[in-house]
Design a protein around this motif. Structure first.
Motif, mmCIF file in Angstrom:
data_model
loop_
_atom_site.group_PDB
_atom_site.id
_atom_site.type_symbol
_atom_site.label_atom_id
_atom_site.label_comp_id
_atom_site.label_asym_id
_atom_site.label_seq_id
_atom_site.Cartn_x
_atom_site.Cartn_y
_atom_site.Cartn_z
ATOM 1 N N GLU A 197 2.179 8.922 -6.476
ATOM 2 C CA GLU A 197 2.410 10.336 -6.153
ATOM 3 C C GLU A 197 3.599 10.892 -6.929
ATOM 4 O O GLU A 197 3.538 11.976 -7.495
ATOM 5 N N ARG A 198 4.693 10.145 -7.005
ATOM 6 C CA ARG A 198 5.898 10.625 -7.712
ATOM 7 C C ARG A 198 5.642 10.717 -9.221
ATOM 8 O O ARG A 198 6.085 11.662 -9.874
ATOM 9 N N LEU A 199 4.951 9.727 -9.781
ATOM 10 C CA LEU A 199 4.673 9.758 -11.222
ATOM 11 C C LEU A 199 3.758 10.927 -11.576
ATOM 12 O O LEU A 199 3.929 11.552 -12.626
ATOM 13 N N ASP A 226 0.835 -1.214 0.000
ATOM 14 C CA ASP A 226 0.000 0.000 0.000
ATOM 15 C C ASP A 226 0.865 1.259 0.000
ATOM 16 O O ASP A 226 0.596 2.216 -0.737
ATOM 17 N N ALA A 227 1.905 1.255 0.822
ATOM 18 C CA ALA A 227 2.785 2.425 0.915
ATOM 19 C C ALA A 227 3.547 2.640 -0.389
ATOM 20 O O ALA A 227 3.676 3.774 -0.874
ATOM 21 N N LEU A 228 4.027 1.563 -0.973
ATOM 22 C CA LEU A 228 4.782 1.669 -2.221
ATOM 23 C C LEU A 228 3.892 2.144 -3.364
ATOM 24 O O LEU A 228 4.292 2.989 -4.180
ATOM 25 N N ARG A 229 2.664 1.622 -3.435
ATOM 26 C CA ARG A 229 1.721 2.050 -4.481
ATOM 27 C C ARG A 229 1.452 3.549 -4.365
ATOM 28 O O ARG A 229 1.474 4.274 -5.355
ATOM 29 N N ALA A 230 1.199 4.031 -3.134
ATOM 30 C CA ALA A 230 0.927 5.455 -2.918
ATOM 31 C C ALA A 230 2.140 6.299 -3.302
ATOM 32 O O ALA A 230 2.001 7.348 -3.947
#
Length: 83
Positions: free
Chosen positions: A48-50, A40-44
């Protein structure tokens, strides 16, 4: 004497205090699996960065195309009308 279990540092290879924070957060989150919390943290973070960095998004899309073996193809559209 208080016994404190140490986090599984080897599993995710996280350094302190992040390894302990993950263990504590999972416990506080009703025993959520570490894998789900990290996913979940990695997906967010990725989303966000993209969204914030168009050039990163372009490189990301290109890397994905290469990994999937896709190549850009030019498609010529015609309107079907004869001249």
């Amino acid at each position: 004497m208080i016994m404190v279990s140490s986090p599984q540092k080897g599993r995710w290879k996280l350094e302190e205090p992040l390894a302990s924070d993950l263990v504590d957060f999972c416990e506080a989150h009703r025993g959520a699996p570490e894998r789900r919390i990290i996913a979940d943290a990695l997906r967010a973070f990725i989303d966000e960065r993209l969204a914030a960095e168009p050039e990163l998004k372009k490189r990301f899309d290109e890397a994905r195309r290469k990994r999937l073996g896709q190549v850009e193809k030019v498609v010529k559209l015609v309107d079907g009308k004869e001249d």
